[in-house]
Scaffold this motif. Structure first.
Motif, mmCIF file in Angstrom:
data_model
loop_
_atom_site.group_PDB
_atom_site.id
_atom_site.type_symbol
_atom_site.label_atom_id
_atom_site.label_comp_id
_atom_site.label_asym_id
_atom_site.label_seq_id
_atom_site.Cartn_x
_atom_site.Cartn_y
_atom_site.Cartn_z
ATOM 1 N N TRP A 14 15.010 29.299 55.086
ATOM 2 C CA TRP A 14 16.222 28.837 56.034
ATOM 3 C C TRP A 14 16.639 27.722 55.538
ATOM 4 O O TRP A 14 17.880 27.265 56.016
ATOM 5 N N LEU A 15 16.226 26.693 54.682
ATOM 6 C CA LEU A 15 16.699 25.539 54.110
ATOM 7 C C LEU A 15 17.727 26.098 53.074
ATOM 8 O O LEU A 15 17.410 26.547 52.085
ATOM 9 N N ARG A 16 18.982 25.452 53.135
ATOM 10 C CA ARG A 16 20.028 25.918 51.833
ATOM 11 C C ARG A 16 20.182 24.468 51.623
ATOM 12 O O ARG A 16 20.386 23.571 52.125
ATOM 13 N N HIS A 17 20.502 24.525 50.091
ATOM 14 C CA HIS A 17 20.867 23.352 49.345
ATOM 15 C C HIS A 17 21.778 23.729 48.149
ATOM 16 O O HIS A 17 21.478 24.816 47.621
ATOM 17 N N ALA A 18 22.321 22.713 47.579
ATOM 18 C CA ALA A 18 22.914 23.032 46.166
ATOM 19 C C ALA A 18 22.107 23.387 45.115
ATOM 20 O O ALA A 18 20.943 23.062 45.049
ATOM 21 N N GLY A 19 22.492 24.280 44.401
ATOM 22 C CA GLY A 19 21.502 24.791 43.458
ATOM 23 C C GLY A 19 20.463 25.712 43.774
ATOM 24 O O GLY A 19 19.625 25.894 42.836
ATOM 25 N N ASP A 20 20.761 26.371 44.820
ATOM 26 C CA ASP A 20 19.496 27.380 45.193
ATOM 27 C C ASP A 20 19.961 28.780 45.042
ATOM 28 O O ASP A 20 19.151 29.711 45.488
ATOM 29 N N ASP B 156 19.173 30.723 42.555
ATOM 30 C CA ASP B 156 18.170 31.726 41.911
ATOM 31 C C ASP B 156 16.716 31.519 42.963
ATOM 32 O O ASP B 156 15.887 32.141 42.516
ATOM 33 N N GLU B 157 17.054 31.026 44.187
ATOM 34 C CA GLU B 157 15.861 31.032 44.932
ATOM 35 C C GLU B 157 15.966 31.928 46.140
ATOM 36 O O GLU B 157 17.077 32.510 46.527
ATOM 37 N N MET B 158 14.911 32.440 46.672
ATOM 38 C CA MET B 158 14.915 33.431 47.815
ATOM 39 C C MET B 158 15.349 32.332 49.004
ATOM 40 O O MET B 158 14.681 31.401 49.458
ATOM 41 N N LYS B 159 16.587 32.674 49.545
ATOM 42 C CA LYS B 159 17.246 31.979 50.700
ATOM 43 C C LYS B 159 17.905 32.949 51.786
ATOM 44 O O LYS B 159 18.474 33.844 51.267
ATOM 45 N N ALA B 160 18.050 32.684 52.997
ATOM 46 C CA ALA B 160 18.618 33.238 53.881
ATOM 47 C C ALA B 160 20.344 33.377 53.545
ATOM 48 O O ALA B 160 20.764 31.933 53.087
ATOM 49 N N PHE B 161 20.910 34.426 53.502
ATOM 50 C CA PHE B 161 22.315 34.334 52.999
ATOM 51 C C PHE B 161 23.144 33.834 54.031
ATOM 52 O O PHE B 161 22.779 33.515 55.296
ATOM 53 N N ASP B 162 24.615 33.452 53.831
ATOM 54 C CA ASP B 162 25.460 32.739 54.539
ATOM 55 C C ASP B 162 25.655 33.397 55.912
ATOM 56 O O ASP B 162 25.530 32.398 57.111
ATOM 57 N N ASN B 163 25.987 34.749 56.131
ATOM 58 C CA ASN B 163 26.125 35.223 57.480
ATOM 59 C C ASN B 163 25.051 35.669 58.168
ATOM 60 O O ASN B 163 25.305 36.803 59.150
ATOM 61 N N LEU B 164 23.684 35.647 57.861
ATOM 62 C CA LEU B 164 22.864 36.274 58.388
ATOM 63 C C LEU B 164 22.514 35.884 59.764
ATOM 64 O O LEU B 164 22.573 34.847 60.230
ATOM 65 N N MET B 165 22.171 37.010 60.493
ATOM 66 C CA MET B 165 21.907 36.848 61.923
ATOM 67 C C MET B 165 20.480 37.546 62.194
ATOM 68 O O MET B 165 20.037 38.416 61.439
ATOM 69 N N LEU B 166 19.615 36.752 63.091
ATOM 70 C CA LEU B 166 18.212 37.461 63.382
ATOM 71 C C LEU B 166 18.401 38.790 63.775
ATOM 72 O O LEU B 166 19.252 39.369 64.488
ATOM 73 N N THR B 167 17.394 39.698 63.364
ATOM 74 C CA THR B 167 17.135 41.047 63.997
ATOM 75 C C THR B 167 16.457 40.849 65.165
ATOM 76 O O THR B 167 16.342 42.110 65.630
ATOM 77 N N ILE B 168 15.674 39.600 65.472
ATOM 78 C CA ILE B 168 14.915 39.703 66.676
ATOM 79 C C ILE B 168 15.278 38.524 67.499
ATOM 80 O O ILE B 168 15.908 37.660 67.022
#
Length: 570
Positions: free
Chosen positions: A39-45, A47-59
């Motif tokens: 859930w932590l986003r940062h510059a240069g991420d 190639d890392e597994m990160k939640a995408f920009d417009n993600l909304m929880l499914t729960i």
């Protein structure tokens, strides 16, 4: 005890908290600069597994929250940024950062006698530190599954969903999306909006579940204990290995179920009378302006930007019929709690191919139904491998967390090691599962909890039961068919499940726990580290009456033999 926690994402944070509640000294290592994990986003991420920009929880947040930091805003769906804010509030409230060493990557874990030696790399320097116990909370989203048969000859761009941030890089391109999961549903919709052409390739159909029903309710509002027990316990002859309110006592079970029938009929009857009175007097409950997705309630929607119209419903029904080709409606596979891509299929923005990929040559992909098409980019929504479920002497046999007790505890290490958060409920949030695993582990470290004497037999029975109920998702060994019964079984062992006798003398509590919407505050009413009255108030925040039809159905089914149960429960 001095305990090492690896990872400061949602699972690591609650593990620190539960260990501190038991008085342990905790050192958490995380390679990031702050809390949050994916859930932590940062510059240069990129190639890392990160939640995408417009993600909304499914729960909904009610179920994505921790029981010791409950969400007070009702059942709504949070965005990526909002959920990260919740995690920050949790960490700040309990001063969890005081126990975290950021910028530190764990490289090795070795068992030395009765302790664990943990090796860490920080600023290019390796060091080691001794601990009495270790909890791995780094999550299963490590190694993207890129080995997709038939794409060996494709020489265009191949992107895994772990690298997906938004749809801009796909604008005007011919895109093939392979596979579908909850995040994949969003990716299909977003890419379909901007691509020259988009094709979704699947080999099988995942059961789809809209996030919203009746316009203003979350679908997980209908997660009810009596329903889960009816599906998983009474509707089949397959042995049920988990314990709940009545334990193993047959007489107690009979008393409990008799009380449930009586209270169920009373609850449904009273709810029906109130509904009829409201109808006759013209009184209607106030309709909120916004639905749980934050969109206007009218016109009704079944999901984000997904109108509740006949075309979308028919596509959804057709998809779900294909998910169970044997004619059964039992959901024995992972749900996709996101149907936002359905309008894209209806409108033709996205083309569906369910034959599977045969081969590829250059930019051309050939499908097994003898069709072919040219693509610039392939996006893989194909999940992750389990090969990283090992570090040094801490391993998971066959990469299968069902070989651990409660998906968490390797029995060979006498309760001094745990994998926290490697569990995925069909419907429900991972954070509360991680919290309950961490509470159990913290008490093992304290010596207040002991692994069952027959732990190996229990692991085997529970593994076989889960494999039976997840037969349509055999590759996803982290999945569990019911969050409710899984958590209740852990709570029963720890003494934090409300005792049966207390439910019998308090009909309001009985109705709420058995017929009400599931709420993890139920695990903070009694036992160690309970929140008492505050937990009860949170539990009672949602009246049972709104589910009166479900209560009526569940009460009737308790009186019916198994062979006349509805088809979808067999």
């Amino acid at each position: 005890m001095k305990v090492c926690v690896v990872g400061a994402g949602p699972c690591g944070l609650t593990t620190i908290k539960q260990l501190r509640d038991e008085g342990h000294e905790v050192v958490c290592f995380d390679k990031n600069a702050d809390i949050g994990g994916i859930w932590l986003r940062h510059a240069g991420d990129d190639d890392e597994m990160k939640a995408f920009d417009n993600l909304m929880l499914t729960i909904s947040m009610k179920l994505m929250a921790y029981s010791d930091h409950p969400f007070k805003g009702g059942r709504v769906f949070y965005s990526r940024k909002q959920y990260y804010g919740y995690l920050r509030d949790y960490a700040d409230r309990f001063r969890l950062r005081d126990h975290i060493r950021f910028g530190s990557e764990v490289t090795d874990v070795r068992k030395t006698g009765g302790s664990w030696m943990v090796s860490v790399r920080r600023d290019g320097v390796e060091s080691s530190e001794e601990f009495g116990a270790v909890a791995i909370c780094s999550g299963p989203f490590k190694t993207p599954n890129r080995a997709i048969a038939g794409l060996e000859g494709f020489d265009g761009e191949i992107v895994h969903s772990a690298q997906y941030r938004n749809n801009e890089r796909f604008r005007g391109k011919r895109v093939l999306i392979v596979g579908l999961a909850e995040s994949g549903a969003d990716i299909v919709r977003e890419i379909g909006d901007v691509a020259e052409s988009a094709t979704l390739s699947i080999r099988s159909y995942t059961w789809l579940l809209p996030r919203v029903f009746e316009g203003d309710k979350t679908t997980d509002y209908g997660t009810v204990r009596s329903h889960h027990h009816e599906m998983l316990r009474r509707s089949t002859d397959y042995p049920f290995p988990l314990q709940t309110f009545w334990g193993r006592n047959r007489f107690a079970k009979a008393v409990f179920l008799a009380a449930s029938v009586i209270l169920g009929f009373i609850t449904a009857g009273v709810g029906g009378l109130r509904g009829e009175l409201a109808r006759r007097t013209g009184r209607k409950p106030d309709e909120p302006a916004l639905n749980p997705m934050g969109e206007p309630v009218r016109p009704f929607k079944m999901d984000l930007g997904t109108p509740e119209d006949e075309a979308n419903w028919e596509m959804l029904r057709t998809w779900n019929r294909r998910s169970h080709p044997d004619g059964s409606w039992t959901q024995r596979g992972i749900f996709c709690k996101n149907v936002t891509f359905i309008p894209s299929l209806v409108s033709g923005k996205v083309t569906l191919n369910d034959a599977g990929i045969d081969r590829s040559d250059g930019k051309k992909v050939f499908f097994k139904d003898a069709t072919a098409a040219d693509f610039d980019t392939v996006v893989l929504c194909t999940g992750f491998t389990t090969e990283r479920l090992a570090i040094g002497d801490l391993t998971v046999r066959d990469g299968n967390v069902r070989n651990l007790y409660k998906h968490s505890i390797p029995p060979e290490h006498d309760g001094t090691a745990a994998f926290i958060g490697f569990v995925r409920p069909f419907s429900g949030g991972i954070p509360i599962c991680a919290e309950m695993q961490a509470r159990y582990f913290a008490r093992l470290c304290s010596g207040k909890q002991k692994l069952p004497a027959d732990v190996d037999d229990r692991i085997l029975r529970e593994k076989q039961w889960e494999e039976y109920w997840t037969a349509l998702s055999p590759r996803h060994t982290e999945s569990i068919p019911s969050q409710v019964v899984y958590l209740d079984s852990i709570a029963k062992e720890m003494g934090v499940l409300v005792p049966m006798w207390r439910m019998l003398i308090n009909p309001k509590l009985f109705k709420q726990l058995w017929f009400g919407s599931f709420n993890q505050s139920c695990y903070r009413i009694v036992g160690p580290h309970n929140l008492g009255k505050a937990a009860l108030e949170d539990l009672y925040a949602e009246p049972v009456g709104r589910l009166r039809n479900a209560v009526w159905d569940m009460s009737l089914l308790q009186l019916m033999p198994k062979n006349v149960h509805p088809k979808h429960m067999m």
